[in-house]
Design a protein around this motif. Structure first.
Motif, PDB file in Angstrom:
ATOM      1  N   UNK A 122       0.814  -1.218   0.000  1.00 56.11           N
ATOM      2  CA  UNK A 122       0.000   0.000   0.000  1.00 56.11           C
ATOM      3  C   UNK A 122       0.845   1.265   0.000  1.00 56.11           C
ATOM      4  N   UNK A 123       2.164   1.086   0.058  1.00 59.17           N
ATOM      5  CA  UNK A 123       3.075   2.225   0.108  1.00 59.17           C
ATOM      6  C   UNK A 123       3.875   2.413  -1.172  1.00 59.17           C
ATOM      7  N   UNK A 124       4.419   1.316  -1.696  1.00 57.79           N
ATOM      8  CA  UNK A 124       5.400   1.419  -2.769  1.00 57.79           C
ATOM      9  C   UNK A 124       4.755   1.570  -4.139  1.00 57.79           C
ATOM     10  N   UNK A 125       5.488   2.229  -5.045  1.00 57.88           N
ATOM     11  CA  UNK A 125       5.017   2.361  -6.417  1.00 57.88           C
ATOM     12  C   UNK A 125       5.335   1.081  -7.189  1.00 57.88           C
ATOM     13  N   UNK A 126       5.108   1.101  -8.482  1.00 55.25           N
ATOM     14  CA  UNK A 126       5.301  -0.111  -9.284  1.00 55.25           C
ATOM     15  C   UNK A 126       6.747  -0.573  -9.301  1.00 55.25           C
ATOM     16  N   UNK A 127       7.690   0.357  -9.182  1.00 51.77           N
ATOM     17  CA  UNK A 127       9.107  -0.015  -9.182  1.00 51.77           C
ATOM     18  C   UNK A 127       9.546  -0.649  -7.872  1.00 51.77           C
ATOM     19  N   UNK A 128       8.757  -0.479  -6.832  1.00 53.19           N
ATOM     20  CA  UNK A 128       9.059  -0.971  -5.479  1.00 53.19           C
ATOM     21  C   UNK A 128      10.290  -0.291  -4.889  1.00 53.19           C
ATOM     22  N   UNK A 129      10.687   0.837  -5.465  1.00 57.42           N
ATOM     23  CA  UNK A 129      11.880   1.535  -4.999  1.00 57.42           C
ATOM     24  C   UNK A 129      11.556   2.847  -4.291  1.00 57.42           C
ATOM     25  N   UNK A 130      10.333   3.274  -4.346  1.00 55.45           N
ATOM     26  CA  UNK A 130       9.942   4.492  -3.638  1.00 55.45           C
ATOM     27  C   UNK A 130       8.440   4.459  -3.379  1.00 55.45           C
ATOM     28  N   UNK A 131       7.993   5.373  -2.554  1.00 52.74           N
ATOM     29  CA  UNK A 131       6.583   5.434  -2.222  1.00 52.74           C
ATOM     30  C   UNK A 131       5.776   5.965  -3.395  1.00 52.74           C
ATOM     31  N   UNK A 132       4.580   5.434  -3.567  1.00 56.20           N
ATOM     32  CA  UNK A 132       3.694   5.966  -4.592  1.00 56.20           C
ATOM     33  C   UNK A 132       3.381   7.429  -4.297  1.00 56.20           C
ATOM     34  N   UNK A 133       3.128   8.197  -5.312  1.00 60.62           N
ATOM     35  CA  UNK A 133       2.823   9.612  -5.133  1.00 60.62           C
ATOM     36  C   UNK A 133       1.393   9.784  -4.638  1.00 60.62           C
ATOM     37  N   UNK A 134       1.242  10.406  -3.492  1.00 56.66           N
ATOM     38  CA  UNK A 134      -0.118  10.634  -2.987  1.00 56.66           C
ATOM     39  C   UNK A 134      -0.831  11.717  -3.792  1.00 56.66           C
ATOM     40  N   UNK A 135      -0.061  12.485  -4.581  1.00 54.75           N
ATOM     41  CA  UNK A 135      -0.686  13.514  -5.415  1.00 54.75           C
ATOM     42  C   UNK A 135      -1.507  12.893  -6.547  1.00 54.75           C
ATOM     43  N   UNK A 136      -1.092  11.710  -6.983  1.00 53.41           N
ATOM     44  CA  UNK A 136      -1.773  11.067  -8.103  1.00 53.41           C
ATOM     45  C   UNK A 136      -2.464   9.767  -7.698  1.00 53.41           C
ATOM     46  N   UNK A 137      -2.657   9.562  -6.395  1.00 54.52           N
ATOM     47  CA  UNK A 137      -3.309   8.335  -5.925  1.00 54.52           C
ATOM     48  C   UNK A 137      -4.714   8.236  -6.512  1.00 54.52           C
ATOM     49  N   UNK A 162      16.269  18.731  -5.143  1.00 55.51           N
ATOM     50  CA  UNK A 162      17.721  18.875  -5.014  1.00 55.51           C
ATOM     51  C   UNK A 162      18.494  18.002  -6.001  1.00 55.51           C
ATOM     52  N   UNK A 163      17.802  17.103  -6.691  1.00 51.29           N
ATOM     53  CA  UNK A 163      18.466  16.260  -7.663  1.00 51.29           C
ATOM     54  C   UNK A 163      19.417  15.249  -7.055  1.00 51.29           C
ATOM     55  N   UNK A 164      19.055  14.703  -5.897  1.00 48.98           N
ATOM     56  CA  UNK A 164      19.916  13.727  -5.230  1.00 48.98           C
ATOM     57  C   UNK A 164      19.225  12.371  -5.182  1.00 48.98           C
ATOM     58  N   UNK A 165      19.973  11.340  -4.866  1.00 50.62           N
ATOM     59  CA  UNK A 165      19.417   9.999  -4.772  1.00 50.62           C
ATOM     60  C   UNK A 165      18.801   9.770  -3.396  1.00 50.62           C
ATOM     61  N   UNK A 166      17.697   9.042  -3.381  1.00 54.65           N
ATOM     62  CA  UNK A 166      17.042   8.735  -2.123  1.00 54.65           C
ATOM     63  C   UNK A 166      17.700   7.534  -1.455  1.00 54.65           C
ATOM     64  N   UNK A 167      17.849   7.616  -0.149  1.00 50.43           N
ATOM     65  CA  UNK A 167      18.407   6.503   0.607  1.00 50.43           C
ATOM     66  C   UNK A 167      17.330   5.758   1.384  1.00 50.43           C
ATOM     67  N   UNK A 168      16.106   6.225   1.283  1.00 47.95           N
ATOM     68  CA  UNK A 168      15.037   5.727   2.151  1.00 47.95           C
ATOM     69  C   UNK A 168      13.929   5.114   1.312  1.00 47.95           C
ATOM     70  N   UNK A 169      13.614   3.865   1.554  1.00 50.32           N
ATOM     71  CA  UNK A 169      12.496   3.200   0.900  1.00 50.32           C
ATOM     72  C   UNK A 169      11.465   2.856   1.972  1.00 50.32           C
ATOM     73  N   UNK A 170      10.333   3.525   1.991  1.00 50.29           N
ATOM     74  CA  UNK A 170       9.351   3.289   3.063  1.00 50.29           C
ATOM     75  C   UNK A 170       8.859   1.854   3.060  1.00 50.29           C
ATOM     76  N   UNK A 171       8.783   1.290   4.239  1.00 46.59           N
ATOM     77  CA  UNK A 171       8.331  -0.085   4.363  1.00 46.59           C
ATOM     78  C   UNK A 171       9.455  -1.091   4.263  1.00 46.59           C
ATOM     79  N   UNK A 172      10.565  -0.718   3.597  1.00 42.88           N
ATOM     80  CA  UNK A 172      11.728  -1.595   3.502  1.00 42.88           C
ATOM     81  C   UNK A 172      12.818  -1.137   4.454  1.00 42.88           C
ATOM     82  N   UNK A 173      13.269   0.102   4.286  1.00 47.39           N
ATOM     83  CA  UNK A 173      14.299   0.642   5.162  1.00 47.39           C
ATOM     84  C   UNK A 173      13.790   0.749   6.593  1.00 47.39           C
TER      85      UNK A 173
END
Length: 332
Positions: A122-137, A162-173
């Motif tokens: 219920x958190x991750x997007x299709x890539x499973x690498x970040x949270x789904x956007x609640x703006x487009x839920x 900021x154009x940086x890489x995320x280190x946090x994956x909700x539900x996994x990290x």
């Protein structure tokens, strides 16, 4: 003793009225679904109707007049509380309210959550690498869940900006839990004319109470007036009371949507539109436990039987939430 018995009786009769309105006002005392202000308004409104419909002698038209006066009074007081609370919270750093008064404003407008863990699916997007956007839920999100996800969304917005890489994956990290207490905030793009409405929550978003204390969010006053005041009183008034003249099919004008809107200072044309379109319903994800239901509406809590109305009211799922308001609501 007589006073206690009267309160118990009113509580039972009030539950019967809520049972009658269950299809349009589900889970009326569930703190996951309704704010404390809305629950208090529901209690007061149903007790007034129960008192004058069943416990008061006199001509029925006179009793209906008393019901209208009480309903409009309760609605007006609730609307004043919304506006006062919204103003106080939105200007928290500039007003002189005591901590106790501010806490009362926050408590009235807040929703409570059992703080369950949010499942990864219920958190991750299709890539499973970040949270789904609640703006487009595509589905509306429960208040406690939305508030928790909003804080994570703010982090991802900063990462993207900021154009940086995320280190946090909700539900996994780290496990993500529903926010304990949340308030509905203002939410929308800078230009509504250029931005399509992707999400059912386009104009509202639940945020944690800490976000308001920090000044990161503002209370959505209009949303509370329409969904936590207008909807409750109008549904109860049009469902629980027969407004036809005694012995006639002609409808009385003792209660009308226009009268209610004047009392709480809302535009009646916009109110009809809100009621006909259904109010936004926070139904995702499905709760894993049954919604809590108060055993009685009376404050003394002495009614503990297994009445038909109470038992059936418990079967209403909290996921069905507060406003299955069909087009008939606007026409009554």
């Amino acid at each position: 003793p007589n006073s206690d018995l009267r309160n118990v009786l009113l509580g039972e009769l009030s539950e019967e009225l809520l049972f009658r309105a269950r299809s349009r006002l589900p889970s009326p005392l569930d703190e996951n679904v309704w704010s404390n202000l809305a629950i208090d308004l529901t209690r007061k409104s149903t007790q007034s109707m129960a008192q004058y419909l069943y416990c008061y002698s006199g001509p029925i038209e006179m009793r209906k007049q008393y019901i209208v006066e009480d309903l409009l009074k309760h609605a007006k007081n609730a609307a004043v509380a919304v506006r006062n609370g919204s103003n106080a919270i939105n200007n928290m750093n500039r007003n002189s309210d005591t901590k106790a008064l501010m806490d009362n404003h926050i408590n009235l407008l807040s929703f409570k959550s059992p703080q369950r863990a949010i499942k990864k699916e219920n958190l991750l997007d299709e890539s499973k690498e970040k949270m789904m956007s609640i703006y487009d839920a595509q589905n509306t999100i429960k208040f406690g869940t939305a508030a928790a996800m909003a804080d994570i969304q703010a982090y991802y917005d900063a990462v993207e900006l900021c154009g940086i890489d995320s280190y946090y994956i909700p539900g996994n990290t780290r496990a993500v839990y529903e926010c304990g207490r949340s308030i509905v905030s203002q939410y929308g793009p800078n230009s509504t004319s250029d931005s399509p409405k992707h999400s059912p929550q386009f104009y509202w978003m639940a945020r944690s109470i800490d976000a308001f204390k920090k000044g990161d969010a503002r209370v959505n006053e209009q949303w509370y007036l329409e969904n936590q005041v207008l909807a409750i009183v109008h549904i109860l008034a049009t469902t629980c009371v027969n407004w036809r003249h005694s012995g006639s099919e002609t409808r009385s004008d003792l209660y009308t949507l226009e009268k209610l809107c004047r009392e709480i200072k809302l535009d009646s044309r916009n109110a009809k539109k809100i009621l006909s379109q259904d109010v936004v319903t926070p139904t995702w994800p499905e709760p894993e436990i049954k919604a809590a239901y108060s055993p009685a509406l009376s404050d003394n809590g002495q009614a503990k039987g297994s009445r038909r109305a109470r038992c059936k009211a418990r079967k209403t799922s909290g996921a069905s939430c507060w406003a299955r308001i069909g087009k008939e609501a606007a026409n009554k």
